[in-house]
Design a protein around this motif. Structure first.
Motif, short mmCIF file in Angstrom:
data_model
loop_
_atom_site.label_atom_id
_atom_site.label_comp_id
_atom_site.label_asym_id
_atom_site.label_seq_id
_atom_site.Cartn_x
_atom_site.Cartn_y
_atom_site.Cartn_z
N GLU A 1 55.77 21.70 37.20
CA GLU A 1 56.16 21.90 38.39
C GLU A 1 54.41 23.25 38.54
OE1 GLU A 1 56.08 22.86 42.88
OE2 GLU A 1 58.15 22.89 41.58
N TYR B 1 60.18 14.71 43.44
CA TYR B 1 60.73 15.95 43.39
C TYR B 1 60.60 16.05 41.47
CZ TYR B 1 65.09 17.76 41.54
OH TYR B 1 66.26 18.38 41.36
N VAL B 2 60.26 17.49 41.60
CA VAL B 2 59.92 17.98 40.34
C VAL B 2 60.72 19.07 40.02
CG1 VAL B 2 57.83 18.69 39.01
CG2 VAL B 2 56.97 16.94 40.69
N PRO B 3 61.82 18.53 39.06
CA PRO B 3 62.81 19.23 39.13
C PRO B 3 62.11 21.29 37.89
CG PRO B 3 63.89 18.23 37.95
CD PRO B 3 62.59 17.00 38.71
N ASP B 4 61.10 20.13 36.99
CA ASP B 4 61.33 20.93 35.92
C ASP B 4 60.27 21.95 36.47
OD1 ASP B 4 59.40 21.70 32.83
OD2 ASP B 4 61.07 21.24 32.06
N ASP B 5 60.97 23.60 36.61
CA ASP B 5 60.07 24.08 36.80
C ASP B 5 58.54 24.26 36.34
OD1 ASP B 5 61.91 25.33 38.55
OD2 ASP B 5 62.19 26.52 37.94
N LEU C 1 56.15 26.80 43.84
CA LEU C 1 57.05 26.38 43.15
C LEU C 1 58.48 26.08 43.72
CD1 LEU C 1 57.33 25.98 39.93
CD2 LEU C 1 58.42 28.52 40.09
N ASP C 2 59.31 24.70 44.11
CA ASP C 2 59.71 24.87 44.87
C ASP C 2 60.29 23.28 44.92
OD1 ASP C 2 58.27 22.77 46.11
OD2 ASP C 2 57.70 23.52 48.23
N ASP C 3 60.59 22.66 43.40
CA ASP C 3 61.10 21.86 42.93
C ASP C 3 59.99 20.24 43.60
OD1 ASP C 3 62.14 22.63 41.86
OD2 ASP C 3 64.32 22.72 42.44
N TYR C 4 58.48 20.11 44.71
CA TYR C 4 58.80 19.21 45.19
C TYR C 4 57.27 19.48 44.93
CZ TYR C 4 63.58 18.30 46.65
OH TYR C 4 64.75 17.40 46.91
#
Length: 540
Positions: free
Chosen positions: A238, A231-235, A250-253
């Motif tokens: 990512e 999980y990578v919530p920061d755009d 770019l989809d938060d994962y």
């Protein structure tokens, strides 16, 4: 039945789950199961434990035959509140509860323990917490010869809907403390009492492997391998990973396998405000995340507790208010300057050779007594009132600029090449042992005397804005820079033979009338009041 590789999100709020960073096995609730080679669980004790994420906990771990059964995770009678059942101890009419939260769609660790004829010997744990317990029967576990299955009853019904990972079966009843101590990490496989251990990390093929050494492998029927996603919530974070080729959408994962072997990561000056996901970069040896302090993103926290391979960390020029590097025992270089960190504990970082922690305004001081390998340290602008570097005998560079130090003992630091003590409140300084010094700055302190007679290697000497009444640099023929302005000097001995090699010289704002030199003619012509070198009327 499906025989394809699927990709499922394994992110969970349970930070201790090993399932977040490895492959696991998904069951569709229709016809998926695994048949293992394990066919004997008889005895007087047992522990079954595993990770589960899903909506229907049915036949998770099940051995059944001849009217006898051992089943951890059973939902036939209570689909919303699953059970553990043993045919030798009450069967499905007197089960113990798994816990309703186990089927909420998040990762949970499930454990069942049983010990024959024991008070509270039949127990259920969820995420390490005791959920249910009762006295156990005096009947031993049944000797069933049918193979143990994962996810189904006899391969024909009561199918599991969800994901399994890290399945362990033991031949004894484990304590709550034992379960808690290992549920969040992989085992070595040679632990005492381990009957079967399916890590489920293979990621491909139709076989699951038993890592206990007992060869209780299994064959997959329909169940599909999952791929861990981080999980990578920061755009902005990512996007930086996309730019580096570790992600594509770019989809938060981010696919965990694409980052968990990365050793060097530079995400500096990328306007990142949240580095969640960095925990899965488990192979990182170098992390640069400095300069994330822009209007579009400010980094205020950083968790590197999982990045235990780090040898270099640069998180300078952010707005971090704390930094925990206690797990990063391999660190040799740490740069965290220009943040808002109020304290820094580097006691575990005994391999550190380079520490730059300046401009943080520490509240609790700085203890570097364990960091005996340090050869470079910058701790400027930290409100330090004391600093003990007596154990740091390898230091060659020390910058203590702009603190509140009243004293500093550098007698043990004989390797020092540069010492910057500018803007403190030091009233005396002994540098007689520091014969390797080439650069010494003690500007704006409260020094009455400064003996540099042993420091003949000095190239730069800066001792302005003190209370010095004399200075002797007659042995210092390597000097190129001398600033001793704004003192109370009436005596300055410069009989070192230096002329044009001294490119910067300022002895103004003193009480000098005559400066001693070996070449008064050169000095008179070149070191003048007009050039800002001396006060008006001073001679040589």
């Amino acid at each position: 039945m499906k025989q394809i590789l699927t990709c499922l999100v394994l992110f969970s709020t349970l930070s201790f789950t090993t399932a977040q960073t490895n492959n696991s096995l998904s069951f569709d609730g229709v016809d998926d199961y695994v048949e293992t080679f394990l066919n004997d669980l008889s005895g007087s004790e047992i522990t079954i434990e595993y990770w589960f994420k899903g909506s229907y906990l049915s036949s998770a771990i099940r051995q059944q035959g001849g009217g006898q059964y051992i089943c951890s995770g059973y939902s036939y009678h209570h689909p919303d509140d699953p059970d553990h059942i043993l045919s030798n101890d009450g069967g499905d009419g007197d089960p113990i509860k798994v816990g309703a939260a186990s089927i909420d769609g998040s990762w949970h660790h499930i454990a069942m323990t049983w010990k024959q004829d024991t008070e509270n010997g039949y127990r259920s744990f969820l995420d390490g917490d005791l959920i249910d317990a009762r006295n156990s029967s005096n009947s031993p576990l049944p000797g069933i010869t049918d193979n143990l299955l994962l996810g189904a009853y006899n391969g024909t019904g009561q199918f599991l809907n969800g994901i399994l990972d890290e399945i362990r079966i033991w031949d004894y009843s484990r304590s709550q403390e034992e379960i808690q101590s290992t549920m969040g990490s992989e085992l070595t496989g040679d632990e005492t009492g381990l009957t079967a251990y399916w890590k489920l990390n293979t990621g491909n093929g139709t076989t699951i492997y038993d890592h206990s050494g007992n060869s209780n492998h299994g064959t997959i029927y329909g169940a599909t391998w999952t791929v861990s996603l981080t999980y990578v919530p920061d755009d902005n974070f990512e996007q930086a990973l996309i730019d580096l080729g570790y992600d594509d959408v770019l989809d938060d994962y981010v696919v965990t396998d694409s980052i968990n072997s990365v050793t060097f990561l530079d995400v500096s000056n990328d306007s990142i405000s949240d580095l969640t996901g960095i925990e899965d970069f488990i192979a990182l040896t170098t992390l640069w995340c400095y300069g994330n302090y822009q209007a579009s993103g400010v980094l205020t926290s950083l968790d590197v507790s999982s990045n235990t391979a780090l040898t270099e960390l640069n998180c300078s020029y952010n707005q971090l208010d704390s930094l925990d590097v206690s797990n990063n025992t391999a660190l040799t270089r740490l740069e965290c300057q220009s943040n808002s960190i109020d304290s820094l504990d580097v006691s575990n970082n005994t391999a550190l050779t380079h520490l730059d922690c300046g401009i943080n305004w520490f509240v609790g001081g700085l203890d570097v007594s364990n960091n005996t390998a340090l050869n470079w340290m910058d701790c400027q602008k930290n409100n330090l009132e004391t600093l003990d570097v007596s154990n740091n005998t390898a230091l060659t560079y020390l910058n203590c600029y702009y603190n509140n130090l009243t004293s500093l003992d550098v007698s043990n630091n004989t390797a020092l090449d540069r010492l910057i003590l500018t803007w403190n409140e030091v009233s005396s300084l002994d540098v007689s042992n520091n014969t390797a010094l080439t650069y010494l700055s003690v500007i704006h302190n409260q020094l009455d005397t400064l003996d540099v007679s042993n420091n003949t290697a000095l190239v730069g000497l800066f001792c302005s804005e003190n209370n010095l009444d004399s200075l002797d640099i007659s042995n210092h023929n390597a000097l190129t820079w001398l600033e001793c302005y704004s003192n109370a000097m009436s005596y300055l001995n410069m009989r070192n033979g230096i002329t044009d090699a001294l490119t910067i010289f300022n002895a103004t704002d003193n009480s000098l009338t005559c400066i001693e030199t070996l070449d008064p003619g050169y000095a008179t012509a070149n070191w003048t009041y007009a050039n800002g070198n001396i006060d008006e009327g001073v001679t040589f």
